[in-house]
Design an enzyme around this catalytic site. Structure first.
Site, PDB file in Angstrom:
ATOM      1  CE1 TYR A  40       5.698   1.881  -1.209  1.00 29.09           C
ATOM      2  CE2 TYR A  40       4.955   4.298  -1.144  1.00 29.09           C
ATOM      3  CZ  TYR A  40       4.958   3.159  -0.669  1.00 29.09           C
ATOM      4  OH  TYR A  40       3.876   2.570   0.653  1.00 29.09           O
ATOM      5  CE1 TYR A  89       6.373   2.508   3.374  1.00 24.95           C
ATOM      6  CE2 TYR A  89       4.911   4.090   4.697  1.00 24.95           C
ATOM      7  CZ  TYR A  89       5.395   3.833   2.712  1.00 24.95           C
ATOM      8  OH  TYR A  89       3.574   4.353   2.522  1.00 24.95           O
ATOM      9  CE  LYS A 145       1.209   1.231  -4.901  1.00 24.27           C
ATOM     10  NZ  LYS A 145       1.361  -0.294  -4.498  1.00 24.27           N
TER      11      LYS A 145
END
Length: 345
Positions: A301, A275, A56
């Site tokens: 992730y 998730y 990010k």
């Protein structure tokens, strides 16, 4: 950066937040343990430097560039409770003298334990001085964005200048531009080593990393396969999201889209049950990466995307060169501590 398909990229506001280029390293021990004759590499975007790093950071260089160009003094962002993005948004905001408001969604069913809600990224959010808000849904991106707009309106009424980083598609894909830039970095590093890459495996969640690197490679004339391992939603939904995001990048850069429908490849075999929820393949991948290459992966992730990468490596023909993009997420390891400890006993 040159190339007709890169359009207005260099004209958009950007600030440098991370350490780049990040290392590109061989994974010889993992190769040996898997018994594959392929060549396995890792791109270490866990080493981007800012507040424990991660992918990010590259994305925030464009968001914070626009925020500063608009003379914003406060950044607003939504993410899951253990979101890496919100942690890094708070860190990036602080480096620019801005405040940060974080809205945490209830995205992972049943995760109510104190460790998950107070450790890992949440602890870092607080250390960075972010103001925390909550949003009760985890599958309502448009609603979460509307709520951020309401918070921003309240700040404006107080004389503040807020800048919103949106969650839902349909907004300028500024974050994806970080990985359009990263594509050239990767190709340069491969060229220095005299390597011809056959496949890149990346996590596919919001779509910014997956779409950005796919778009960047195609814009630079590289036809290497890009496999996105689903971490946020199933393949039938994620495919359209990535294709749409690539189109949004082209629109933003005011060029023709170089990404064809067949270029969008997603794999959701390591995604289930959903998730932020663990499965055995993810636990095994986390342990194997740590114990062969000392790579620390998170359960949300990178653990799932490494599980997908391992399967691709096992299937690869001799001599193929596969690259795994390590997107970071290390703080979330501590929020899942008991489950990970049980997995390595």
């Amino acid at each position: 950066m040159s190339g007709d398909m890169l359009g207005r990229l260099d004209d958009l506001p950007r600030i440098r937040l991370g350490h780049a280029p990040t290392p590109l390293e061989p994974m010889d021990r993992l190769t040996e343990v898997l018994g594959t004759d392929a060549r396995l590499l890792v791109k270490r975007d866990d080493c981007t430097g800012l507040a424990m790093g991660g992918n990010k950071v590259r994305q925030l260089e464009f968001y914070l560039g626009e925020a500063r160009a608009q003379e914003a003094d406060t950044v607003l962002i939504t993410g899951a409770v253990q979101s890496n993005f919100v942690r890094l948004a708070a860190a990036a905001a602080r480096t620019q003298g801005m405040d940060c408001h974080i809205q945490l969604e209830e995205r992972v069913p049943g995760k109510t334990d104190p460790l998950y809600r107070e450790s890992g990224n949440v602890l870092l959010d607080r250390l960075l001085g972010a103001t925390l808000h909550s949003y009760p849904e985890g599958e309502d991106e448009a609603g979460a964005d509307r709520r951020l707009g309401e918070i921003a309106a309240g700040l404006e009424a107080e004389g503040r200048r807020p800048y919103i980083i949106p969650l839902a598609p349909g907004h300028k894909p500024l974050g994806a531009l970080g990985y359009v830039v990263a594509a050239r970095e990767i190709l340069s590093q491969l060229a220095e080593r005299g390597l011809a890459l056959d496949e890149i495996v990346v996590p596919s969640g919001s779509g910014n990393t997956h779409a950005g690197i796919l778009y960047g490679l195609r814009a630079l004339g590289c036809r290497v396969r890009v496999t996105g391992v689903c971490v946020r939603r199933p393949a039938e939904i994620q495919t359209g999201r990535i294709a749409g995001r690539c189109g949004e990048i082209a629109d933003l850069l005011e060029v023709e889209n170089p990404v064809a429908e067949a270029d969008v490849i997603v794999d959701d075999t390591a995604f289930w049950p959903g998730y932020g929820q663990l499965n055995q393949a993810t636990l095994d991948a986390i342990a194997l990466a740590a114990q062969t290459e000392a790579l620390i992966l998170d359960p949300v992730y990178t653990g799932k995307s490494m599980a997908g990468f391992i399967e691709r490596a096992k299937e690869a023909e001799p001599g193929r060169v596969l690259l795994y993009l390590h997107t970071g997420g290390i703080p979330a390891v501590f929020a899942y501590g008991p489950a990970l400890a049980d997995a390595v006993v």
